[in-house]
Design a protein around this motif. Sequence first.
Motif, PDB file in Angstrom:
ATOM      1  N   CYS A  75       1.246   2.437  -8.734  1.00  0.00           N
ATOM      2  CA  CYS A  75       2.244   1.949  -7.787  1.00  0.00           C
ATOM      3  C   CYS A  75       3.636   2.034  -8.405  1.00  0.00           C
ATOM      4  N   TRP A  92      -6.689  -0.618 -12.806  1.00  0.00           N
ATOM      5  CA  TRP A  92      -8.025  -0.045 -12.887  1.00  0.00           C
ATOM      6  C   TRP A  92      -9.023  -0.987 -12.248  1.00  0.00           C
ATOM      7  N   GLU A  93     -10.170  -0.435 -11.855  1.00  0.00           N
ATOM      8  CA  GLU A  93     -11.221  -1.231 -11.223  1.00  0.00           C
ATOM      9  C   GLU A  93     -11.823  -2.274 -12.158  1.00  0.00           C
ATOM     10  N   ASP A 109       0.820  -1.212   0.000  1.00  0.00           N
ATOM     11  CA  ASP A 109       0.000   0.000   0.000  1.00  0.00           C
ATOM     12  C   ASP A 109       0.854   1.263   0.000  1.00  0.00           C
ATOM     13  N   CYS A 126       1.740   2.738  -3.405  1.00  0.00           N
ATOM     14  CA  CYS A 126       0.652   3.094  -4.320  1.00  0.00           C
ATOM     15  C   CYS A 126      -0.104   4.342  -3.886  1.00  0.00           C
ATOM     16  N   ARG A 127      -0.712   4.969  -4.870  1.00  0.00           N
ATOM     17  CA  ARG A 127      -1.615   6.087  -4.607  1.00  0.00           C
ATOM     18  C   ARG A 127      -2.787   5.963  -5.582  1.00  0.00           C
ATOM     19  N   THR A 128      -3.928   6.426  -5.161  1.00  0.00           N
ATOM     20  CA  THR A 128      -5.131   6.367  -5.994  1.00  0.00           C
ATOM     21  C   THR A 128      -5.293   7.697  -6.704  1.00  0.00           C
ATOM     22  N   GLU A 129      -5.574   7.616  -7.997  1.00  0.00           N
ATOM     23  CA  GLU A 129      -5.742   8.810  -8.831  1.00  0.00           C
ATOM     24  C   GLU A 129      -6.936   8.613  -9.739  1.00  0.00           C
ATOM     25  N   ARG A 130      -7.181   9.602 -10.570  1.00  0.00           N
ATOM     26  CA  ARG A 130      -8.191   9.520 -11.634  1.00  0.00           C
ATOM     27  C   ARG A 130      -7.462   9.635 -12.962  1.00  0.00           C
ATOM     28  N   THR A 139     -11.148   5.622 -11.605  1.00  0.00           N
ATOM     29  CA  THR A 139     -10.221   5.437 -10.498  1.00  0.00           C
ATOM     30  C   THR A 139      -9.115   4.485 -10.921  1.00  0.00           C
ATOM     31  N   VAL A 140      -7.884   4.855 -10.590  1.00  0.00           N
ATOM     32  CA  VAL A 140      -6.726   4.045 -10.955  1.00  0.00           C
ATOM     33  C   VAL A 140      -5.736   4.055  -9.786  1.00  0.00           C
ATOM     34  N   ASP A 141      -5.170   2.885  -9.475  1.00  0.00           N
ATOM     35  CA  ASP A 141      -4.117   2.790  -8.468  1.00  0.00           C
ATOM     36  C   ASP A 141      -2.780   2.766  -9.196  1.00  0.00           C
TER      37      ASP A 141
END
Length: 104
Positions: free
Chosen positions: A52, A67-68, A35, A38-42, A48-50
Motif C-alpha cells: 500500500c 503479509w498473511e 483498498d 493497495c495492490r496484492t503481489e508475491r 502473498t503480500v499487500d
Amino acid sequence: MQVLRQIGGVLCSVALATVSASSARAWTPGDDFDDRHCRTERDQGGDTVDVCRAIYGRGKVYLGVYWEDGSSVVGPCSTSDPEPIEYKGMSQRDAQSWVDSYCR
C-alpha cells in the motif's frame, strides 16, 4: 439503593476498560490505507503480500507492506523523515530494504 450502586460500579468498570483498550493502540498510517491504495503481489519467496502507498499529512508518502503471517512494514518513504519505520516479523534491515525498493 444497593442495586443502583452495583449498576454504577459495573458501568464505570466497562467505561474504564473501553478507554484503556482504545488508548493502548497507537495510530499508524497503515490504519488509514484504503483498498484503492493497495495492490496484492508475491514476494521473492512466493508469499502473498499487500503493498500500500498513500499520501498523508502535508504530502508525505507512506508505505505499508502486509503479509498473511502478520509480518508488516509501515512508514514514510522519505529517508530524511524523522519518523521511524515500524516493522514486525522481520529484521530492521529487511524492513528498510522493502521501503527502499517500493518507495523509489
